[in-house]
Design an enzyme around this catalytic site. Structure first.
Site, PDB file in Angstrom:
ATOM      1  N   PHE A 146      -4.317  -4.453  -3.380  1.00 38.23           N
ATOM      2  CA  PHE A 146      -3.570  -5.446  -4.158  1.00 38.23           C
ATOM      3  C   PHE A 146      -4.154  -6.845  -4.042  1.00 38.23           C
ATOM      4  O   PHE A 146      -3.903  -7.705  -4.887  1.00 38.23           O
ATOM      5  CB  PHE A 146      -2.097  -5.467  -3.714  1.00 38.23           C
ATOM      6  CG  PHE A 146      -1.843  -6.252  -2.446  1.00 38.23           C
ATOM      7  CD1 PHE A 146      -1.682  -7.634  -2.488  1.00 38.23           C
ATOM      8  CD2 PHE A 146      -1.792  -5.625  -1.209  1.00 38.23           C
ATOM      9  CE1 PHE A 146      -1.479  -8.370  -1.329  1.00 38.23           C
ATOM     10  CE2 PHE A 146      -1.589  -6.346  -0.041  1.00 38.23           C
ATOM     11  CZ  PHE A 146      -1.435  -7.725  -0.113  1.00 38.23           C
ATOM     12  N   LYS A 170      -8.550   3.002 -10.251  1.00 38.19           N
ATOM     13  CA  LYS A 170      -7.134   3.169  -9.882  1.00 38.19           C
ATOM     14  C   LYS A 170      -6.745   1.893  -9.133  1.00 38.19           C
ATOM     15  O   LYS A 170      -6.958   1.772  -7.932  1.00 38.19           O
ATOM     16  CB  LYS A 170      -6.976   4.418  -8.998  1.00 38.19           C
ATOM     17  CG  LYS A 170      -5.608   5.081  -9.060  1.00 38.19           C
ATOM     18  CD  LYS A 170      -4.468   4.168  -8.715  1.00 38.19           C
ATOM     19  CE  LYS A 170      -4.368   3.890  -7.240  1.00 38.19           C
ATOM     20  NZ  LYS A 170      -3.365   2.812  -6.930  1.00 38.19           N
ATOM     21  N   GLU A 173      -0.881  -0.538  -7.439  1.00 35.15           N
ATOM     22  CA  GLU A 173       0.324  -0.508  -8.275  1.00 35.15           C
ATOM     23  C   GLU A 173       1.131  -1.800  -8.150  1.00 35.15           C
ATOM     24  O   GLU A 173       2.060  -2.040  -8.907  1.00 35.15           O
ATOM     25  CB  GLU A 173       1.183   0.723  -7.948  1.00 35.15           C
ATOM     26  CG  GLU A 173       1.734   0.793  -6.529  1.00 35.15           C
ATOM     27  CD  GLU A 173       0.752   1.370  -5.509  1.00 35.15           C
ATOM     28  OE1 GLU A 173      -0.455   1.093  -5.608  1.00 35.15           O
ATOM     29  OE2 GLU A 173       1.221   2.065  -4.586  1.00 35.15           O
ATOM     30  N   SER A 223      -6.427  -0.462   3.166  1.00 42.18           N
ATOM     31  CA  SER A 223      -6.105  -0.519   4.591  1.00 42.18           C
ATOM     32  C   SER A 223      -6.805   0.612   5.345  1.00 42.18           C
ATOM     33  O   SER A 223      -7.182   1.638   4.758  1.00 42.18           O
ATOM     34  CB  SER A 223      -4.590  -0.404   4.770  1.00 42.18           C
ATOM     35  OG  SER A 223      -4.153   0.821   4.226  1.00 42.18           O
ATOM     36  N   CYS A 278      -9.105  -9.681   3.256  1.00 41.51           N
ATOM     37  CA  CYS A 278      -9.707  -8.895   4.343  1.00 41.51           C
ATOM     38  C   CYS A 278     -10.666  -9.751   5.144  1.00 41.51           C
ATOM     39  O   CYS A 278     -11.044  -9.387   6.250  1.00 41.51           O
ATOM     40  CB  CYS A 278     -10.411  -7.671   3.797  1.00 41.51           C
ATOM     41  SG  CYS A 278     -11.903  -8.090   2.916  1.00 41.51           S
ATOM     42  N   GLU A 379      -3.447  -5.647  12.302  1.00 39.66           N
ATOM     43  CA  GLU A 379      -3.730  -6.458  11.125  1.00 39.66           C
ATOM     44  C   GLU A 379      -2.378  -6.850  10.504  1.00 39.66           C
ATOM     45  O   GLU A 379      -1.618  -5.989  10.070  1.00 39.66           O
ATOM     46  CB  GLU A 379      -4.553  -5.677  10.096  1.00 39.66           C
ATOM     47  CG  GLU A 379      -4.881  -6.543   8.885  1.00 39.66           C
ATOM     48  CD  GLU A 379      -5.611  -5.791   7.769  1.00 39.66           C
ATOM     49  OE1 GLU A 379      -5.259  -4.641   7.471  1.00 39.66           O
ATOM     50  OE2 GLU A 379      -6.535  -6.389   7.182  1.00 39.66           O
TER      51      GLU A 379
HETATM   52  P1  NAD Z   1      -3.500   0.041   0.752  1.00 42.60           P
HETATM   53  O1  NAD Z   1      -4.381   0.837   1.647  1.00 42.60           O
HETATM   54  O2  NAD Z   1      -2.037   0.139   0.925  1.00 42.60           O
HETATM   55  O3  NAD Z   1      -3.785   0.439  -0.790  1.00 42.60           O
HETATM   56  C1  NAD Z   1      -5.096   0.516  -1.291  1.00 42.60           C
HETATM   57  C2  NAD Z   1      -5.119   1.531  -2.416  1.00 42.60           C
HETATM   58  O4  NAD Z   1      -4.797   2.822  -1.892  1.00 42.60           O
HETATM   59  C3  NAD Z   1      -4.130   1.244  -3.520  1.00 42.60           C
HETATM   60  O5  NAD Z   1      -4.737   1.513  -4.760  1.00 42.60           O
HETATM   61  C4  NAD Z   1      -2.979   2.192  -3.225  1.00 42.60           C
HETATM   62  O6  NAD Z   1      -2.301   2.618  -4.393  1.00 42.60           O
HETATM   63  C5  NAD Z   1      -3.665   3.364  -2.566  1.00 42.60           C
HETATM   64  N1  NAD Z   1      -2.837   4.027  -1.550  1.00 42.60           N
HETATM   65  C6  NAD Z   1      -1.875   3.458  -0.780  1.00 42.60           C
HETATM   66  N2  NAD Z   1      -1.351   4.375   0.059  1.00 42.60           N
HETATM   67  C7  NAD Z   1      -2.003   5.528  -0.169  1.00 42.60           C
HETATM   68  C8  NAD Z   1      -1.918   6.831   0.397  1.00 42.60           C
HETATM   69  N3  NAD Z   1      -1.058   7.123   1.371  1.00 42.60           N
HETATM   70  N4  NAD Z   1      -2.735   7.801  -0.073  1.00 42.60           N
HETATM   71  C9  NAD Z   1      -3.627   7.531  -1.051  1.00 42.60           C
HETATM   72  N5  NAD Z   1      -3.740   6.302  -1.627  1.00 42.60           N
HETATM   73  C10 NAD Z   1      -2.946   5.319  -1.194  1.00 42.60           C
HETATM   74  O7  NAD Z   1      -4.006  -1.464   0.845  1.00 42.60           O
HETATM   75  P2  NAD Z   1      -3.333  -2.765   0.209  1.00 42.60           P
HETATM   76  O8  NAD Z   1      -2.099  -3.081   0.971  1.00 42.60           O
HETATM   77  O9  NAD Z   1      -3.274  -2.648  -1.259  1.00 42.60           O
HETATM   78  O10 NAD Z   1      -4.466  -3.844   0.536  1.00 42.60           O
HETATM   79  C11 NAD Z   1      -4.550  -4.540   1.743  1.00 42.60           C
HETATM   80  C12 NAD Z   1      -5.490  -3.864   2.719  1.00 42.60           C
HETATM   81  O11 NAD Z   1      -6.788  -3.767   2.130  1.00 42.60           O
HETATM   82  C13 NAD Z   1      -5.685  -4.673   3.992  1.00 42.60           C
HETATM   83  O12 NAD Z   1      -5.716  -3.771   5.071  1.00 42.60           O
HETATM   84  C14 NAD Z   1      -7.032  -5.350   3.798  1.00 42.60           C
HETATM   85  O13 NAD Z   1      -7.714  -5.684   4.983  1.00 42.60           O
HETATM   86  C15 NAD Z   1      -7.758  -4.279   3.049  1.00 42.60           C
HETATM   87  N6  NAD Z   1      -8.889  -4.833   2.316  1.00 42.60           N
HETATM   88  C16 NAD Z   1     -10.131  -4.586   2.811  1.00 42.60           C
HETATM   89  C17 NAD Z   1     -11.229  -5.122   2.174  1.00 42.60           C
HETATM   90  C18 NAD Z   1     -12.605  -4.862   2.714  1.00 42.60           C
HETATM   91  O14 NAD Z   1     -13.556  -5.212   2.043  1.00 42.60           O
HETATM   92  N7  NAD Z   1     -12.761  -4.276   3.886  1.00 42.60           N
HETATM   93  C19 NAD Z   1     -11.066  -5.903   1.024  1.00 42.60           C
HETATM   94  C20 NAD Z   1      -9.784  -6.131   0.538  1.00 42.60           C
HETATM   95  C21 NAD Z   1      -8.694  -5.575   1.202  1.00 42.60           C
END
Ligand code: NAD
Length: 492
Positions: A146, A170, A173, A223, A278, A379
């Site tokens: 997000f 994808k 959401e 994440s 991140c 985090e």
């Molecule tokens: P998230 O992991 O909750 O969601 C990421 C994606 O995975 C979304 O599209 C979501 O719909 C999907 N998703 C969520 N739960 C899922 C599941 N159980 N099974 C399959 N798909 C699932 O992450 P977020 O809250 O949207 O974003 C923040 C996180 O992203 C933080 O941990 C941040 O550090 C990380 N991030 C990392 C980088 C990097 O380059 N390392 C960059 C940006 C964000």
């Protein structure tokens, strides 16, 4: 917000919808389709059909589309920034900067005629030449978080498409609209329908992509627990996968550092985008007695920050993305205080006039944090900066190297010997020396170590080109026949 497949928004009613919020008002602003395996199968089929012709497009033809895509995004910068601020909450200025960062990757990808050049060795044997070529994978998927609804899709889509693949995005959401707008602009730029598709949804849509036999590769950013799941599941299904995870980024301040510059860097990198980056700095490590002077400077800067609706002129920091996330971040602040840390600035009581239901938490500073506290180990992904005090650079590096993540780190010092020692020994993929957020430019790869990246390939740069192509090595003989004969020995 509906799926965008084959150059058009889907019309069929999805199995379910989720609410999308305006985080500054705390109100529902729209809804997003929650795709299932059927929606994913439809998008992948359309992408597969479109990919074959797109892969035959000349490099110059692909470049032309990218250049037009860049032009249209530049024209739409404010509109895209508005979509980001409306659903994510970050300030408009920060959202425009995010669009610019995404554009930088598209500009890199527009160099595709140069980037796809292979290697050539003449006369590896008499009359025999060997060369390598890079070809597209087919249909590739991008699953994005997000916190950068424009930039992270733009880390993937321009490179995947420039390499001749069809792309299925994808998006998160929580802020789905920007993804559709990017796909619309690509279509307007001349990209054939079906080459850039968007399927919305949550875990169900993701899992369908991970299992689909016609998805050749998965690029994920999110994440750490989900990154690990994506990495393992996609690999189990025989796919190429890169999965970037979470972070806990430290900034170390040595006693000889320019303390004002270090405090500026800490405040900017800790509280920009409400800490939902991140590459945000969430830990300040004060070395050798510099803590009190640093703390004084941090507090002075924090007091001048304004937390309000990201649309408003003069806002430094907007709200958090959802009410749940606000509760989670606030819980960490309380846990830090309960564990005995010193809550120097507590942002939980902030009230924003006219936005009383918004998901706001003002900048928060916690001092004398210890490595066993959850405010340090986890985090938090919010505007919470923890400060630890140590005696030496070695102790600071040991702290970082003992942690779960290895995304970004930074050091503030005037001592070149210390800086070199730091860059040599610290376990992180992106290192800053007197810079707050060491995000690499697009011609270097972006990626962390340890649980910040599962897989061996970062985003963009040379890694991006390699990730989205398969290499083929050709050995050819185009020479007058020099007396061929049967020879059962291994060539060499
Ligand atoms: P998230 O992991 O909750 O969601 C990421 C994606 O995975 C979304 O599209 C979501 O719909 C999907 N998703 C969520 N739960 C899922 C599941 N159980 N099974 C399959 N798909 C699932 O992450 P977020 O809250 O949207 O974003 C923040 C996180 O992203 C933080 O941990 C941040 O550090 C990380 N991030 C990392 C980088 C990097 O380059 N390392 C960059 C940006 C964000």
């Amino acid at each position: 917000m509906q799926h965008f497949v084959g150059g058009a928004h889907a019309e069929a009613e999805p199995p379910a919808w989720a609410d999308v919020h305006d985080p500054a008002r705390g109100s529902v602003s729209g809804r997003v389709a929650l795709g299932d395996a059927g929606a994913v199968a439809e998008a992948v089929k359309v992408a597969l059909d479109a990919q074959a012709a797109w892969a035959e497009e000349s490099l110059g033809g692909r470049q032309q589309v990218l250049l037009e895509f860049i032009r249209l995004i530049e024209r739409s910068r404010d509109e895209l920034a508005e979509l980001v601020t409306g659903e994510h909450g970050k300030t408009l200025a920060d959202a425009r900067a995010e669009v610019n960062a995404g554009l930088d990757v598209a500009k890199f990808a527009a160099g595709i005629p140069h980037l796809l050049k292979g290697d050539f060795s003449e006369n590896v044997s008499r009359g025999v030449d060997t060369y390598s070529i890079r070809q597209p994978l087919g249909v590739v998927a991008g699953i994005t978080p997000f916190n950068f609804p424009v930039m992270v899709p733009m880390w993937m889509a321009p490179i995947a498409i420039a390499c001749g693949n069809a792309f299925v995005l994808k998006p998160s959401e929580k802020d789905p609209s920007a993804g559709n707008r990017l796909a619309e602009l690509a279509l307007e730029a001349g990209l054939p329908a079906g080459v850039f598709n968007v399927v919305h949804g949550g875990a169900e849509a993701v899992d369908a992509l991970l299992a689909h036999p016609d998805v050749a590769a998965v690029s994920f950013v999110g994440s750490t627990p989900v990154a690990r799941h994506v990495y393992e599941t996609a690999a189990k299904h025989g796919k190429r996968v890169q999965a970037l995870g979470g972070a806990k980024n430290h900034l170390i301040v040595l006693p000889d550092a320019d303390l004002d510059a270090a405090a500026d860097a800490l405040v900017s990198a800790a509280y920009g985008s409400a800490g939902e980056r991140c590459m945000a700095i969430s830990v300040a490590v004060a070395v050798g007695g510099v803590g009190d002077a640093l703390r004084e400077r941090l507090v002075a800067r924090i007091e001048r920050l304004s937390t309000a609706d990201g649309h408003d002129e003069g806002t430094d920091m907007g709200p958090l993305v959802t009410a749940d996330h606000l509760r989670r971040v606030s819980g960490y602040v309380q846990a830090g205080a309960d564990a005995g840390a010193d809550l120097v600035v507590d942002g939980r009581e902030v009230r924003v006039p006219g936005r009383e239901n918004g998901f706001f938490l003002a900048p928060t500073l916690i001092d004398h944090v210890r490595p066993d506290m959850t405010v340090y180990t986890d985090e938090i992904f919010g505007p919470v900066l923890s400060m630890l005090r140590v005696d030496s650079l070695e102790e600071a590096v040991a702290l970082i190297n003992g942690g779960e993540y290895g995304n970004g780190v930074s050091l503030y010092t005037r001592d070149g010997v210390a800086a070199r020692q730091f860059q040599h020994t610290v376990q992180a993929g992106m290192v800053g020396l007197n810079v707050p957020i060491p995000v690499p430019v697009p011609y270097f790869p972006f990626g962390g170590w340890k649980h910040s990246l599962f897989g061996d390939s970062g985003q963009y740069g040379e890694d991006g080109i390699r990730f989205f192509t398969r290499r083929k090595v050709v050995t050819s003989r185009w020479a007058p026949s020099a007396g061929s004969r049967v020879d059962l020995r291994f060539p060499g």
